[in-house]
Design a protein around this motif. Structure first.
Motif, PDB file in Angstrom:
ATOM      1  N   ASP A 189       0.836  -1.196   0.000  1.00 32.56           N
ATOM      2  CA  ASP A 189       0.000   0.000   0.000  1.00 32.56           C
ATOM      3  C   ASP A 189       0.874   1.252   0.000  1.00 32.56           C
ATOM      4  OD1 ASP A 189      -2.736   1.258   0.394  1.00 32.56           O
ATOM      5  OD2 ASP A 189      -1.688   2.031   2.155  1.00 32.56           O
ATOM      6  N   ARG A 216      -8.845  -8.683 -11.014  1.00 34.29           N
ATOM      7  CA  ARG A 216      -9.125  -7.573 -10.105  1.00 34.29           C
ATOM      8  C   ARG A 216      -7.762  -7.154  -9.595  1.00 34.29           C
ATOM      9  NH1 ARG A 216     -14.121  -6.625  -8.088  1.00 34.29           N
ATOM     10  NH2 ARG A 216     -13.126  -4.664  -7.472  1.00 34.29           N
ATOM     11  N   GLY A 223      -4.554  -5.766  -7.934  1.00 36.07           N
ATOM     12  CA  GLY A 223      -4.265  -5.428  -6.541  1.00 36.07           C
ATOM     13  C   GLY A 223      -3.496  -4.140  -6.363  1.00 36.07           C
ATOM     14  N   ARG A 263      -6.825  -1.346  -7.711  1.00 41.01           N
ATOM     15  CA  ARG A 263      -7.205  -1.056  -6.321  1.00 41.01           C
ATOM     16  C   ARG A 263      -7.263   0.458  -6.086  1.00 41.01           C
ATOM     17  NH1 ARG A 263      -3.219  -2.194  -1.278  1.00 41.01           N
ATOM     18  NH2 ARG A 263      -4.463  -1.210   0.352  1.00 41.01           N
ATOM     19  N   ASP A 307     -10.478   1.617  -7.624  1.00 37.50           N
ATOM     20  CA  ASP A 307     -11.642   1.213  -6.841  1.00 37.50           C
ATOM     21  C   ASP A 307     -11.777   2.029  -5.558  1.00 37.50           C
ATOM     22  OD1 ASP A 307     -12.212  -0.679  -8.742  1.00 37.50           O
ATOM     23  OD2 ASP A 307     -11.411  -2.381  -7.600  1.00 37.50           O
ATOM     24  N   GLU A 308     -10.645   2.438  -5.001  1.00 35.84           N
ATOM     25  CA  GLU A 308     -10.663   3.215  -3.757  1.00 35.84           C
ATOM     26  C   GLU A 308     -10.927   4.700  -3.994  1.00 35.84           C
ATOM     27  OE1 GLU A 308      -6.904   2.389  -1.962  1.00 35.84           O
ATOM     28  OE2 GLU A 308      -7.558   0.465  -1.116  1.00 35.84           O
TER      29      GLU A 308
END
Length: 227
Positions: free
Chosen positions: A47, A128, A130, A134, A137-138
């Motif tokens: 992240d 999907r 990562g 991601r 999507d966030e």
């Protein structure tokens, strides 16, 4: 208060190594707990890394222009990816199943989810994602002060009117540069256009069968196929 020997051992030994020790000792539940802890630690670092990269690319694009983003990615491709992809067997010479497994393995290791289908022409991997997916999507591109969306239609955007900046490494490093190096694309990618959409990769059984429009969207021409 001083650290105990056990504290020092826990601080200095990675969770996965302690998980191996627990397996050897027959401590099944502790081993599972430590594996989960190791994965959580890696997820936290991932992240941090994807946001660091995307923040940096956004700054480059906002300060120096979108073409500078491409130049930065090309530098990574030349200095790191090209030597890493060099080997005794060219990528295009590997069976499609081997190429698909390599791509899927990397995406799953990056906390992606994968669906697989195939036909006589190609293997299709639907992810999907990562990392780049991601972020999409966030809503990291939608919020005030969010990350840069590339809007200059070019090869680096797959010929689209817009592309999230993180996803540009896919066009530049996985398609544009391999073609320039005399190889087919690593895979033919179709990144998500919105939240919740998959990133679709086409792995052609015969790399010479990659459709001409794939090259057109990158602003280049297909190789001579008459030989």
């Amino acid at each position: 208060m001083s650290l105990s020997p056990d504290d020092v051992e826990r601080l200095s030994t990675p969770a996965w190594e302690r998980a191996k020790q627990a397996v050897t000792a027959g401590e099944r539940d502790e081993a599972i707990r430590l594996i989960d802890a190791a994965v959580a630690s890696w997820r936290s670092l991932q992240d941090y890394s994807i946001n660091w990269i995307t923040s940096l690319l956004s700054f480059i694009g906002e300060e120096l222009g979108e073409e500078a983003v491409e130049r930065a990615l090309r530098r990574t491709g030349e200095e790191y990816l090209r030597p890493r992809r060099s080997g005794p067997v060219e990528w295009a010479e590997l069976p499609a199943e081997v190429r698909a497994r390599a791509i899927a393995r990397a995406m799953v290791a990056n906390f992606g989810e994968v669906g697989v289908s195939e036909d006589d022409e190609k293997i299709t991997l639907s992810f999907r994602c990562g990392s780049g997916g991601r972020l999409l999507d966030e809503g990291r591109y939608d919020q005030p002060g969010g990350y840069l969306v590339l809007r200059e239609r070019s090869g680096r955007t797959f010929g689209r009117d817009e592309l999230p900046v993180y996803c540009a490494h896919c066009s530049v490093n996985n398609e544009m540069q391999p073609i320039e190096w005399g190889q087919p694309p690593v895979s033919v990618e179709h990144p998500p256009a919105g939240k919740g959409e998959p990133c679709v990769h086409h792995v052609y059984r015969d790399p010479r069968a990659v459709p001409e429009e794939v090259y057109t969207r990158l602003g280049t021409r297909p190789p001579d196929r008459t030989g």
